[in-house]
Design a protein around this motif. Structure first.
Motif, mmCIF file in Angstrom:
data_model
loop_
_atom_site.group_PDB
_atom_site.id
_atom_site.type_symbol
_atom_site.label_atom_id
_atom_site.label_comp_id
_atom_site.label_asym_id
_atom_site.label_seq_id
_atom_site.Cartn_x
_atom_site.Cartn_y
_atom_site.Cartn_z
ATOM 1 N N LEU A 1 0.961 6.786 2.913
ATOM 2 C CA LEU A 1 1.899 5.665 3.629
ATOM 3 C C LEU A 1 3.178 5.944 2.742
ATOM 4 O O LEU A 1 3.419 5.724 1.653
ATOM 5 N N GLU A 2 4.176 6.418 3.688
ATOM 6 C CA GLU A 2 5.651 6.759 2.990
ATOM 7 C C GLU A 2 6.509 5.810 2.974
ATOM 8 O O GLU A 2 7.368 5.283 2.288
ATOM 9 N N SER B 1 0.802 -1.221 0.075
ATOM 10 C CA SER B 1 -0.026 -0.090 0.035
ATOM 11 C C SER B 1 0.931 1.386 -0.076
ATOM 12 O O SER B 1 0.553 2.343 0.222
ATOM 13 N N LEU B 2 2.232 1.250 -0.295
ATOM 14 C CA LEU B 2 3.026 2.355 -0.197
ATOM 15 C C LEU B 2 2.600 3.317 -1.015
ATOM 16 O O LEU B 2 1.942 3.048 -2.377
ATOM 17 N N GLU B 3 2.473 4.643 -0.851
ATOM 18 C CA GLU B 3 2.086 5.742 -1.697
ATOM 19 C C GLU B 3 0.645 6.032 -1.586
ATOM 20 O O GLU B 3 0.259 6.730 -2.428
ATOM 21 N N GLY C 1 -8.432 1.772 3.453
ATOM 22 C CA GLY C 1 -7.721 2.264 1.929
ATOM 23 C C GLY C 1 -6.568 1.539 1.714
ATOM 24 O O GLY C 1 -5.885 1.933 0.803
ATOM 25 N N ALA C 2 -6.334 0.296 2.291
ATOM 26 C CA ALA C 2 -5.153 -0.529 1.932
ATOM 27 C C ALA C 2 -5.192 -1.247 0.479
ATOM 28 O O ALA C 2 -6.396 -1.313 0.219
ATOM 29 N N SER C 3 -4.053 -1.379 0.022
ATOM 30 C CA SER C 3 -4.124 -2.294 -1.257
ATOM 31 C C SER C 3 -4.789 -3.809 -0.768
ATOM 32 O O SER C 3 -4.524 -4.292 0.247
ATOM 33 N N TRP D 1 6.552 -1.427 11.683
ATOM 34 C CA TRP D 1 6.179 -0.150 11.999
ATOM 35 C C TRP D 1 5.732 0.428 10.675
ATOM 36 O O TRP D 1 6.263 -0.336 9.504
ATOM 37 N N CYS D 2 5.362 1.633 10.545
ATOM 38 C CA CYS D 2 4.981 2.274 9.258
ATOM 39 C C CYS D 2 5.146 3.787 9.705
ATOM 40 O O CYS D 2 5.142 4.273 10.467
ATOM 41 N N GLN D 3 5.458 4.695 8.488
ATOM 42 C CA GLN D 3 5.258 5.923 8.496
ATOM 43 C C GLN D 3 4.195 6.596 7.585
ATOM 44 O O GLN D 3 3.899 6.195 6.429
#
Length: 176
Positions: free
Chosen positions: A69-70, A50-52, A98-100, A76-78
Protein backbone atom coordinates in the motif's frame (compact mmCIF):
# COMPACT_ATOMS: atom_id res chain seq x y z
CA UNK A 1 -17.43 -4.49 70.95
CA UNK A 2 -18.26 -7.59 68.95
CA UNK A 3 -21.41 -5.94 67.61
CA UNK A 4 -19.45 -2.90 66.43
CA UNK A 5 -16.90 -5.10 64.65
CA UNK A 6 -19.70 -7.00 62.89
CA UNK A 7 -21.28 -3.70 61.90
CA UNK A 8 -17.94 -2.39 60.51
CA UNK A 9 -17.44 -5.64 58.62
CA UNK A 10 -20.95 -5.33 57.18
CA UNK A 11 -20.25 -1.74 56.08
CA UNK A 12 -16.92 -2.76 54.55
CA UNK A 13 -18.61 -5.60 52.71
CA UNK A 14 -21.37 -3.29 51.42
CA UNK A 15 -18.73 -0.75 50.38
CA UNK A 16 -16.79 -3.44 48.49
CA UNK A 17 -19.97 -4.59 46.76
CA UNK A 18 -20.85 -1.01 45.79
CA UNK A 19 -17.33 -0.46 44.44
CA UNK A 20 -17.55 -3.69 42.45
CA UNK A 21 -20.92 -2.67 40.98
CA UNK A 22 -19.49 0.75 40.10
CA UNK A 23 -16.57 -0.90 38.24
CA UNK A 24 -18.96 -3.17 36.35
CA UNK A 25 -21.13 -0.22 35.33
CA UNK A 26 -18.07 1.81 34.37
CA UNK A 27 -16.66 -1.07 32.29
CA UNK A 28 -19.96 -1.44 30.46
CA UNK A 29 -20.08 2.32 29.83
CA UNK A 30 -16.50 2.38 28.51
CA UNK A 31 -17.20 -0.59 26.21
CA UNK A 32 -20.39 1.08 24.95
CA UNK A 33 -18.54 4.34 24.25
CA UNK A 34 -15.76 2.46 22.45
CA UNK A 35 -18.34 0.74 20.21
CA UNK A 36 -20.06 4.05 19.52
CA UNK A 37 -16.75 5.78 18.75
CA UNK A 38 -15.62 2.98 16.41
CA UNK A 39 -18.53 3.66 14.08
CA UNK A 40 -16.71 6.82 13.00
CA UNK A 41 -13.71 4.78 11.75
CA UNK A 42 -13.65 4.51 7.94
CA UNK A 43 -11.98 2.06 5.60
CA UNK A 44 -9.84 4.94 4.33
CA UNK A 45 -8.63 5.70 7.87
CA UNK A 46 -7.74 2.04 8.46
CA UNK A 47 -5.88 1.97 5.14
CA UNK A 48 -4.01 5.16 6.05
CA UNK A 49 -2.67 3.36 9.12
CA UNK A 50 -1.60 0.50 6.81
CA UNK A 51 0.67 2.53 4.52
CA UNK A 52 3.76 0.63 3.36
CA UNK A 53 2.32 -2.71 4.47
CA UNK A 54 2.02 -5.66 2.15
CA UNK A 55 -1.63 -6.54 1.81
CA UNK A 56 -4.26 -8.04 -0.42
CA UNK A 57 -7.27 -6.07 -1.61
CA UNK A 58 -10.33 -7.71 -3.13
CA UNK A 59 -11.90 -5.29 -5.60
CA UNK A 60 -15.33 -5.55 -7.24
CA UNK A 61 -14.95 -6.20 -10.97
CA UNK A 62 -11.19 -6.83 -10.68
CA UNK A 63 -10.50 -9.57 -8.14
CA UNK A 64 -7.56 -9.78 -5.75
CA UNK A 65 -4.71 -7.28 -5.90
CA UNK A 66 -1.60 -8.07 -3.84
CA UNK A 67 1.13 -5.57 -3.16
CA UNK A 68 2.40 -2.77 -0.96
CA UNK A 69 0.00 0.00 0.00
CA UNK A 70 1.78 3.11 -1.27
CA UNK A 71 -0.78 5.92 -1.06
CA UNK A 72 -4.21 6.58 0.41
CA UNK A 73 -6.59 9.45 -0.15
CA UNK A 74 -10.27 10.10 0.47
CA UNK A 75 -12.07 7.31 -1.42
CA UNK A 76 -9.01 5.72 -3.04
CA UNK A 77 -5.68 3.99 -2.49
CA UNK A 78 -2.69 2.84 -4.51
CA UNK A 79 -1.22 -0.64 -4.30
CA UNK A 80 2.13 -1.33 -5.99
CA UNK A 81 3.59 -4.67 -6.99
CA UNK A 82 6.59 -5.10 -9.26
CA UNK A 83 6.05 -2.52 -12.04
CA UNK A 84 2.27 -2.32 -11.67
CA UNK A 85 0.56 0.52 -9.81
CA UNK A 86 -3.09 -0.05 -8.98
CA UNK A 87 -5.28 2.95 -8.19
CA UNK A 88 -8.36 1.55 -6.44
CA UNK A 89 -11.64 3.22 -5.47
CA UNK A 90 -12.28 2.18 -1.86
CA UNK A 91 -16.05 2.09 -2.39
CA UNK A 92 -15.35 -0.88 -4.70
CA UNK A 93 -13.24 -2.72 -2.11
CA UNK A 94 -14.88 -5.91 -0.94
CA UNK A 95 -12.20 -7.01 1.56
CA UNK A 96 -8.69 -6.16 2.74
CA UNK A 97 -6.31 -8.76 4.16
CA UNK A 98 -3.24 -7.72 6.15
CA UNK A 99 -4.34 -4.22 7.20
CA UNK A 100 -3.20 -2.58 10.41
CA UNK A 101 -5.45 -2.83 13.45
CA UNK A 102 -5.01 0.93 13.89
CA UNK A 103 -6.70 3.88 12.25
CA UNK A 104 -5.57 7.39 11.29
CA UNK A 105 -8.52 9.83 11.24
CA UNK A 106 -8.78 12.12 8.23
CA UNK A 107 -8.20 15.22 10.38
CA UNK A 108 -4.64 13.92 10.95
CA UNK A 109 -3.89 13.50 7.23
CA UNK A 110 -1.50 15.85 5.45
CA UNK A 111 -2.68 18.10 2.61
CA UNK A 112 -1.12 15.71 0.07
CA UNK A 113 -2.95 12.78 1.63
CA UNK A 114 -6.26 14.63 1.20
CA UNK A 115 -5.91 14.79 -2.59
CA UNK A 116 -8.72 13.10 -4.48
CA UNK A 117 -8.45 10.22 -6.92
CA UNK A 118 -8.86 12.76 -9.74
CA UNK A 119 -5.45 14.21 -8.77
CA UNK A 120 -3.80 10.79 -9.12
CA UNK A 121 -5.55 10.26 -12.46
CA UNK A 122 -4.53 13.71 -13.74
CA UNK A 123 -0.92 12.79 -13.03
CA UNK A 124 -1.33 9.66 -15.17
CA UNK A 125 -2.94 11.77 -17.91
CA UNK A 126 -0.09 14.29 -17.79
CA UNK A 127 2.42 11.48 -18.23
CA UNK A 128 0.30 9.78 -20.96
CA UNK A 129 0.88 6.44 -19.26
CA UNK A 130 -0.87 3.45 -20.88
CA UNK A 131 -3.49 2.11 -18.47
CA UNK A 132 -6.04 -0.63 -18.06
CA UNK A 133 -9.27 0.49 -16.38
CA UNK A 134 -11.80 -1.85 -14.79
CA UNK A 135 -15.42 -1.06 -14.01
CA UNK A 136 -17.38 -2.48 -11.10
CA UNK A 137 -19.12 -4.82 -13.58
CA UNK A 138 -15.78 -6.25 -14.68
CA UNK A 139 -15.44 -4.65 -18.10
CA UNK A 140 -11.94 -3.63 -19.09
CA UNK A 141 -10.76 -0.61 -21.10
CA UNK A 142 -7.21 -0.02 -22.34
CA UNK A 143 -5.58 3.19 -23.46
CA UNK A 144 -3.93 6.35 -22.22
CA UNK A 145 -5.72 8.80 -19.99
CA UNK A 146 -6.15 12.11 -21.76
CA UNK A 147 -8.09 14.36 -19.41
CA UNK A 148 -10.04 14.04 -16.18
CA UNK A 149 -13.32 15.89 -15.68
CA UNK A 150 -15.36 16.28 -12.53
CA UNK A 151 -17.18 12.94 -12.89
CA UNK A 152 -15.60 11.30 -15.94
CA UNK A 153 -12.32 10.76 -17.72
CA UNK A 154 -11.21 10.59 -21.34
CA UNK A 155 -9.42 7.45 -22.42
CA UNK A 156 -7.62 7.50 -25.75
CA UNK A 157 -7.02 4.30 -27.68
CA UNK A 158 -6.11 3.97 -31.36
CA UNK A 159 -7.16 7.52 -32.23
CA UNK A 160 -10.59 7.13 -30.60
CA UNK A 161 -11.60 8.72 -27.33
CA UNK A 162 -13.94 7.06 -24.84
CA UNK A 163 -15.56 8.78 -21.89
CA UNK A 164 -15.74 6.68 -18.73
CA UNK A 165 -17.75 7.53 -15.65
CA UNK A 166 -15.59 7.83 -12.53
CA UNK A 167 -18.54 6.55 -10.51
CA UNK A 168 -18.42 3.18 -12.29
CA UNK A 169 -14.67 2.61 -12.12
CA UNK A 170 -13.14 0.12 -9.69
CA UNK A 171 -9.43 0.31 -10.48
CA UNK A 172 -6.80 1.64 -12.85
CA UNK A 173 -3.64 -0.34 -13.51
CA UNK A 174 -0.63 1.52 -14.85
CA UNK A 175 3.03 0.67 -15.29
CA UNK A 176 5.53 2.54 -13.14
Amino acid sequence: MAGEEELFELFEDLEAQAESLHHLERSAEVADRARAEYQSVTLDSRLMASLELGLEVEVRGVGRIRGTLERVGPGWCQVVRDNARWTVWTRQVVAVHGASARSVPEVAWTAVQRLTVASALRRLADEAVPCVLWTSEGSRHEGALRRVGSDFLELGAGGAVRLLSLEQLSAVRSEQ
